[in-house]
Design a protein around this motif. Structure first.
Motif, PDB file in Angstrom:
ATOM      1  N   ASN A 193       0.817  -1.222   0.000  1.00  0.00           N
ATOM      2  CA  ASN A 193       0.000   0.000   0.000  1.00  0.00           C
ATOM      3  C   ASN A 193       0.849   1.270   0.000  1.00  0.00           C
ATOM      4  O   ASN A 193       0.344   2.363   0.267  1.00  0.00           O
ATOM      5  N   LEU A 194       2.135   1.111  -0.296  1.00  0.00           N
ATOM      6  CA  LEU A 194       3.042   2.262  -0.276  1.00  0.00           C
ATOM      7  C   LEU A 194       2.672   3.295  -1.333  1.00  0.00           C
ATOM      8  O   LEU A 194       2.206   2.948  -2.420  1.00  0.00           O
ATOM      9  N   ASP A 195       2.907   4.568  -1.000  1.00  0.00           N
ATOM     10  CA  ASP A 195       2.805   5.641  -1.987  1.00  0.00           C
ATOM     11  C   ASP A 195       4.187   5.778  -2.638  1.00  0.00           C
ATOM     12  O   ASP A 195       5.178   6.056  -1.950  1.00  0.00           O
ATOM     13  N   HIS A 196       4.264   5.585  -3.950  1.00  0.00           N
ATOM     14  CA  HIS A 196       5.570   5.590  -4.625  1.00  0.00           C
ATOM     15  C   HIS A 196       6.077   6.994  -4.943  1.00  0.00           C
ATOM     16  O   HIS A 196       7.183   7.154  -5.449  1.00  0.00           O
ATOM     17  N   GLU A 236       9.984   7.986  -5.932  1.00  0.00           N
ATOM     18  CA  GLU A 236      10.309   8.517  -7.263  1.00  0.00           C
ATOM     19  C   GLU A 236      10.987   9.890  -7.163  1.00  0.00           C
ATOM     20  O   GLU A 236      11.890  10.222  -7.940  1.00  0.00           O
ATOM     21  N   ALA A 237      10.562  10.695  -6.181  1.00  0.00           N
ATOM     22  CA  ALA A 237      11.176  12.017  -6.002  1.00  0.00           C
ATOM     23  C   ALA A 237      12.637  11.887  -5.593  1.00  0.00           C
ATOM     24  O   ALA A 237      13.508  12.605  -6.099  1.00  0.00           O
ATOM     25  N   LEU A 238      12.902  10.955  -4.654  1.00  0.00           N
ATOM     26  CA  LEU A 238      14.294  10.742  -4.228  1.00  0.00           C
ATOM     27  C   LEU A 238      15.132  10.171  -5.362  1.00  0.00           C
ATOM     28  O   LEU A 238      16.308  10.530  -5.528  1.00  0.00           O
ATOM     29  N   VAL A 241       5.997   2.900   6.113  1.00  0.00           N
ATOM     30  CA  VAL A 241       5.480   1.614   6.592  1.00  0.00           C
ATOM     31  C   VAL A 241       5.696   1.397   8.089  1.00  0.00           C
ATOM     32  O   VAL A 241       5.039   0.529   8.676  1.00  0.00           O
ATOM     33  N   LEU A 242       6.575   2.165   8.711  1.00  0.00           N
ATOM     34  CA  LEU A 242       6.929   1.896  10.111  1.00  0.00           C
ATOM     35  C   LEU A 242       5.727   1.917  11.061  1.00  0.00           C
ATOM     36  O   LEU A 242       5.572   0.989  11.869  1.00  0.00           O
TER      37      LEU A 242
END
Length: 268
Positions: free
Chosen positions: A168-171, A175-177, A196-197
């Motif tokens: 469910n991560l927001d990518h 992508e910015a990094l 996620v922590l």
């Protein structure tokens, strides 16, 4: 108009037919299940034993709560909590890397994440009590067997929950990094892990609650904890001792649940 009414009647008939068939199947399963139970009646001593158990709960053995000279309730409960905490520590260390393996959004090929999910499903098929019996045979009876049983047994559940959180991560942050030239380690530390922590900690606390309940039971088969004292008290029919042990387990589980729920509400 008339055709619509006919079609509506047909649809209703299909729906009701499905419901009747499903109900009959469920009824047949219940009949088959109850038919397999060998019921030989209630023993004459059942009421006496039941009354003795309630008497033990009403008049618990308060002297067993703390005994400086020997084993007591507090030591048993502390050992149970210790088994649960060490078990969750081991399972967290094992489940964390496997969850990244099983997360479908982090691998290019389905077979990679599928194999990770397969490993987690395989571990989840073993109930805690079966895992405890296996480790008792391997390392002998005692708290160490309980720690290993909960440590390995919880990997399947924790790994699955962790993998779902990762999926469910927001990518966007990753992508910015990546656009700024960050390497994989930096992306993991500053984009993936912070997201996620909180969910991982919440899932771990939820499993800890289950571990505390399981650790109370595993002692009955020799895997340490308060369950050992409970089975001894039951065998000698010391109902007052049984009563105070049950009160201790209820109190311990409630306290752990309250603390864990409070922390999880703040995290999620």
């Amino acid at each position: 108009m008339k055709q619509d009414q006919v079609q509506l009647k047909r649809q209703r008939f299909k729906v009701w037919s499905k419901r009747i068939v499903i109900s009959l199947i469920v009824l047949l399963i219940y009949i088959w299940a109850f038919g397999g139970i060998s019921f030989s009646g209630i023993k004459e001593s059942a009421m006496i034993v039941t009354a003795s158990i309630f008497d033990g709960l009403i008049n618990p053995d308060w002297g067993y709560v703390y005994d400086p000279a020997g084993e007591d309730l507090l030591r048993g409960l502390l050992e149970t909590v210790g088994i649960a905490f060490l078990g969750i520590f081991i399972s967290t260390i094992i489940a964390f890397p496997i969850s990244f393996w099983a997360a479908s959004n982090l691998s290019k090929y389905r077979i990679i994440s599928g194999s990770g999910k397969g490993v987690l499903s395989f571990i989840r098929t073993f109930p805690d009590i079966v895992m405890a019996l296996l480790f008792i045979k391997a390392v002998g009876p005692g708290p160490f067997a309980g720690v290993l049983a909960l440590g390995v047994g919880a990997v399947g559940m924790l790994g699955k929950l962790y993998a779902e959180d990762i999926e469910n991560l927001d990518h966007g942050p990753s992508e910015a990094l990546l656009a700024t030239g960050a390497n994989k380690a930096q992306i993991f530390l500053f984009a993936i892990l912070p997201q996620v922590l909180p969910s991982l900690v919440s899932s771990t606390l939820y499993r800890l609650e289950i571990n505390v309940r399981s650790a109370s039971i595993l002692g009955i088969i020799g895997a340490g904890g308060i369950g050992t004292a409970l089975i001894f008290a039951l065998q000698v029919r010391d109902w007052s001792r049984v009563g105070i042990i049950l009160f201790g387990i209820i109190f311990m589980v409630l306290i752990i649940d309250l603390i864990s729920s409070s922390i999880r509400k703040r995290l999620v």
